[in-house]
Design a protein around this motif. Structure first.
Motif, PDB file in Angstrom:
ATOM      1  N   PRO A 120      39.652  68.176  56.101  1.00  0.00           N
ATOM      2  CA  PRO A 120      40.164  69.463  56.003  1.00  0.00           C
ATOM      3  C   PRO A 120      39.290  70.436  56.828  1.00  0.00           C
ATOM      4  O   PRO A 120      39.879  71.304  57.545  1.00  0.00           O
ATOM      5  N   GLY A 121      37.920  70.325  56.800  1.00  0.00           N
ATOM      6  CA  GLY A 121      37.109  71.246  57.588  1.00  0.00           C
ATOM      7  C   GLY A 121      36.626  70.573  58.933  1.00  0.00           C
ATOM      8  O   GLY A 121      35.522  71.126  59.347  1.00  0.00           O
ATOM      9  N   ALA A 122      37.172  69.411  59.250  1.00  0.00           N
ATOM     10  CA  ALA A 122      36.627  68.548  60.219  1.00  0.00           C
ATOM     11  C   ALA A 122      37.538  67.876  61.203  1.00  0.00           C
ATOM     12  O   ALA A 122      37.548  66.667  60.866  1.00  0.00           O
ATOM     13  N   GLY A 123      38.341  68.793  61.840  1.00  0.00           N
ATOM     14  CA  GLY A 123      39.595  67.841  62.467  1.00  0.00           C
ATOM     15  C   GLY A 123      39.158  67.359  63.829  1.00  0.00           C
ATOM     16  O   GLY A 123      38.601  66.289  64.133  1.00  0.00           O
ATOM     17  N   SER A 124      39.056  68.266  64.930  1.00  0.00           N
ATOM     18  CA  SER A 124      38.605  67.660  66.081  1.00  0.00           C
ATOM     19  C   SER A 124      37.055  67.625  66.191  1.00  0.00           C
ATOM     20  O   SER A 124      36.749  67.074  67.223  1.00  0.00           O
ATOM     21  N   ASP A 125      36.356  68.560  65.536  1.00  0.00           N
ATOM     22  CA  ASP A 125      35.011  68.319  65.302  1.00  0.00           C
ATOM     23  C   ASP A 125      34.304  67.176  64.335  1.00  0.00           C
ATOM     24  O   ASP A 125      33.917  67.524  63.338  1.00  0.00           O
ATOM     25  N   ALA A 126      34.525  66.068  65.058  1.00  0.00           N
ATOM     26  CA  ALA A 126      34.480  64.804  64.233  1.00  0.00           C
ATOM     27  C   ALA A 126      33.025  64.747  63.886  1.00  0.00           C
ATOM     28  O   ALA A 126      32.531  64.152  62.737  1.00  0.00           O
ATOM     29  N   ALA A 127      32.185  65.112  64.586  1.00  0.00           N
ATOM     30  CA  ALA A 127      30.622  65.366  64.241  1.00  0.00           C
ATOM     31  C   ALA A 127      30.401  65.809  62.930  1.00  0.00           C
ATOM     32  O   ALA A 127      29.142  65.731  62.447  1.00  0.00           O
ATOM     33  N   ALA A 128      31.179  66.957  62.622  1.00  0.00           N
ATOM     34  CA  ALA A 128      30.879  67.588  61.446  1.00  0.00           C
ATOM     35  C   ALA A 128      31.442  67.104  60.045  1.00  0.00           C
ATOM     36  O   ALA A 128      31.443  67.922  58.864  1.00  0.00           O
ATOM     37  N   LEU A 129      31.933  65.817  60.118  1.00  0.00           N
ATOM     38  CA  LEU A 129      32.608  65.552  58.872  1.00  0.00           C
ATOM     39  C   LEU A 129      31.613  65.424  57.564  1.00  0.00           C
ATOM     40  O   LEU A 129      30.356  65.362  57.778  1.00  0.00           O
ATOM     41  N   GLY A 130      32.320  65.511  56.613  1.00  0.00           N
ATOM     42  CA  GLY A 130      31.484  65.665  55.198  1.00  0.00           C
ATOM     43  C   GLY A 130      31.652  64.828  54.146  1.00  0.00           C
ATOM     44  O   GLY A 130      31.134  64.717  53.233  1.00  0.00           O
ATOM     45  N   LEU A 131      32.504  63.728  54.495  1.00  0.00           N
ATOM     46  CA  LEU A 131      32.682  62.693  53.552  1.00  0.00           C
ATOM     47  C   LEU A 131      31.368  61.943  53.260  1.00  0.00           C
ATOM     48  O   LEU A 131      30.887  61.588  54.252  1.00  0.00           O
ATOM     49  N   ARG A 132      30.886  61.982  51.948  1.00  0.00           N
ATOM     50  CA  ARG A 132      29.472  61.426  51.804  1.00  0.00           C
ATOM     51  C   ARG A 132      29.572  59.923  51.539  1.00  0.00           C
ATOM     52  O   ARG A 132      30.291  59.558  50.940  1.00  0.00           O
ATOM     53  N   GLY A 177      22.653  65.898  57.495  1.00  0.00           N
ATOM     54  CA  GLY A 177      22.010  66.720  58.667  1.00  0.00           C
ATOM     55  C   GLY A 177      21.690  66.108  60.035  1.00  0.00           C
ATOM     56  O   GLY A 177      20.948  66.519  60.679  1.00  0.00           O
ATOM     57  N   ALA A 178      22.302  64.909  60.048  1.00  0.00           N
ATOM     58  CA  ALA A 178      21.890  64.027  61.395  1.00  0.00           C
ATOM     59  C   ALA A 178      23.365  64.158  62.341  1.00  0.00           C
ATOM     60  O   ALA A 178      23.074  63.593  63.355  1.00  0.00           O
ATOM     61  N   GLY A 179      23.999  65.101  62.009  1.00  0.00           N
ATOM     62  CA  GLY A 179      25.235  65.352  63.085  1.00  0.00           C
ATOM     63  C   GLY A 179      26.001  64.026  63.392  1.00  0.00           C
ATOM     64  O   GLY A 179      26.235  63.015  62.563  1.00  0.00           O
ATOM     65  N   ALA A 180      26.220  63.453  64.571  1.00  0.00           N
ATOM     66  CA  ALA A 180      27.064  62.436  65.158  1.00  0.00           C
ATOM     67  C   ALA A 180      26.096  61.143  64.795  1.00  0.00           C
ATOM     68  O   ALA A 180      26.685  60.054  64.588  1.00  0.00           O
ATOM     69  N   ARG A 181      24.775  61.365  64.705  1.00  0.00           N
ATOM     70  CA  ARG A 181      23.995  60.234  64.523  1.00  0.00           C
ATOM     71  C   ARG A 181      23.766  59.746  63.177  1.00  0.00           C
ATOM     72  O   ARG A 181      23.307  58.559  62.653  1.00  0.00           O
TER      73      ARG A 181
END
Length: 384
Positions: A120-132, A177-181
């Motif tokens: 819901p909050g990270a569509g095209s911004d895949a690096a911002a995904l929040g599923l933990r 907190g690691a972004g895409a990494r």
């Protein structure tokens, strides 16, 4: 073979696929229920051997399949593409056990795959995904006497084939907190405890849904690739499929162009045929010009991928951007030249008008593609 022409055998195969789409796959598609997985259609794609080609051929073949099927049956094209998108990470990064369990079922069309990246909050911004993905117990497999374990908690949204898929390629954050990494890819069967889904009422002939993860258990045996390297899995998959989204768009544009040629050549208007009006003939010429330009860029990007060229991300982004924007223009112009009849429910162009909009958004919206292209250009300029 060059990026700008096809061999006679390839052209013949494309013609065969267009015939199969129109005569064999379209009747199955019409029997399906909108918004639901058409398992009979997917199984037929398996029987025809097309699903297997997703994993035994290169990007150009994938593009030829998607373009040809889209010309005669967009539902068949989309069913094929979603199997490939959902299962490509498994094919490219899965363990032998994972592949043995799932790939035969995917290729025969008895298991439905899905690619679960957007949130819901990270569509095209895949690096911002929040599923933990929260680790259970001390880190390291040996510490717990078995494979590393996590619990997945959070949401996914806008997922094609959800909630009806049999398994999902799920991207979750393993390092906060690691972004895409800090993202890991997991193969999650649909029957895992804590995983539920709901369908969304979308402008789409195939199911699109939301997934809820309530402490869904996964282990190291479910990881696709390496822990914290899942972003590479996602981007590698998208680099392959972005040009083929362009091929899907080209197939729709060609279908709209063909319909427009037939309509304007046969329709009487103002004492002659529509095609005799310069304003009409010039529009048709522009439609053909843009469609062919998009087709060539798609083929060039696919060839670059197959040859492991260094500029694949830029070429893939350019191909998807140009082709999807072109298809929107071509279909819209076709509707305009057909008039009100094109908006009647059940008309080919009414169908294409609905289907052509979404590709400009999914797998990276047009704005994202422009940003990616610019980033790649400046990076290349700085490296010179």
């Amino acid at each position: 073979m060059t990026a700008f022409s096809l061999e006679p055998a390839q052209l013949a195969w494309c013609a065969e696929l267009r015939t199969l789409a129109a005569e064999r796959l379209r009747p199955l598609a019409e029997k399906g229920q909108p918004g639901r997985v058409n398992r009979d259609l997917v199984a037929e794609l398996g029987r025809l051997g097309l699903l297997a080609r997703l994993f035994t051929s290169g990007a150009l073949v994938l593009c030829l399949m998607r373009e040809s099927l889209a010309h005669g049956c967009t539902e068949a094209e989309t069913a094929l593409a979603l199997q490939g998108l959902g299962a490509h990470p498994l094919h490219a990064h899965g363990t032998q056990a994972q592949r043995t369990r799932w790939l035969p079922r995917v290729t025969e069309g008895s298991a439905i795959a899905a690619f679960a990246l957007s949130e819901p909050g990270a569509g095209s911004d895949a690096a911002a995904l929040g599923l933990r993905a929260e680790r259970e117990g001390p880190p390291g497999p040996a510490a717990s006497g078995g494979p590393a374990r996590w619990r997945l908690t959070g949401e996914k949204c806008w997922i094609s084939n959800a909630p009806e898929a049999d398994f999902y390629t799920v991207f979750a954050r393993t390092t906060p907190g690691a972004g895409a990494r800090g993202v890991t890819a997991f193969l999650v069967p649909a029957d895992r405890p804590g995983l539920t889904g709901t369908g969304l009422d979308m402008l789409s002939p195939h199911p699109i849904g939301a997934l809820d993860f309530d402490a869904v258990p996964v282990t190291a045996d479910d990881v696709l690739g390496e822990v914290d390297r899942g972003f590479r899995v996602a981007m590698g998959t998208l680099n392959l499929f972005r040009p083929s989204v362009g091929a899907f768009a080209v197939g729709m544009a060609q279908a709209a162009l063909d319909a427009t040629l037939a309509h304007t050549a046969g329709r009487d208007a103002f004492g002659g045929k529509l095609r005799d009006l310069q304003a009409v003939s010039h529009q048709v010429a522009e439609m053909a010009l843009r469609t062919e330009a998009a087709r060539l860029m798609v083929y060039a990007a696919a060839t670059a991928y197959d040859e492991n060229a260094p500029d694949v991300p830029r070429r893939s982004a350019m191909a998807k951007l140009l082709a999807t924007e072109t298809a929107q223009y071509v279909v819209d112009t076709a509707v305009q030249l057909h008039g009100a009849r094109a908006l009647q429910r059940g008309h080919l162009l009414e169908h294409l008008y609905r289907d052509v909009r979404a590709p400009r958004i999914y797998e990276g919206a047009s704005e994202v593609q422009r940003g990616l292209i610019a980033k790649e250009l400046y990076a290349h300029q700085e490296a010179r």
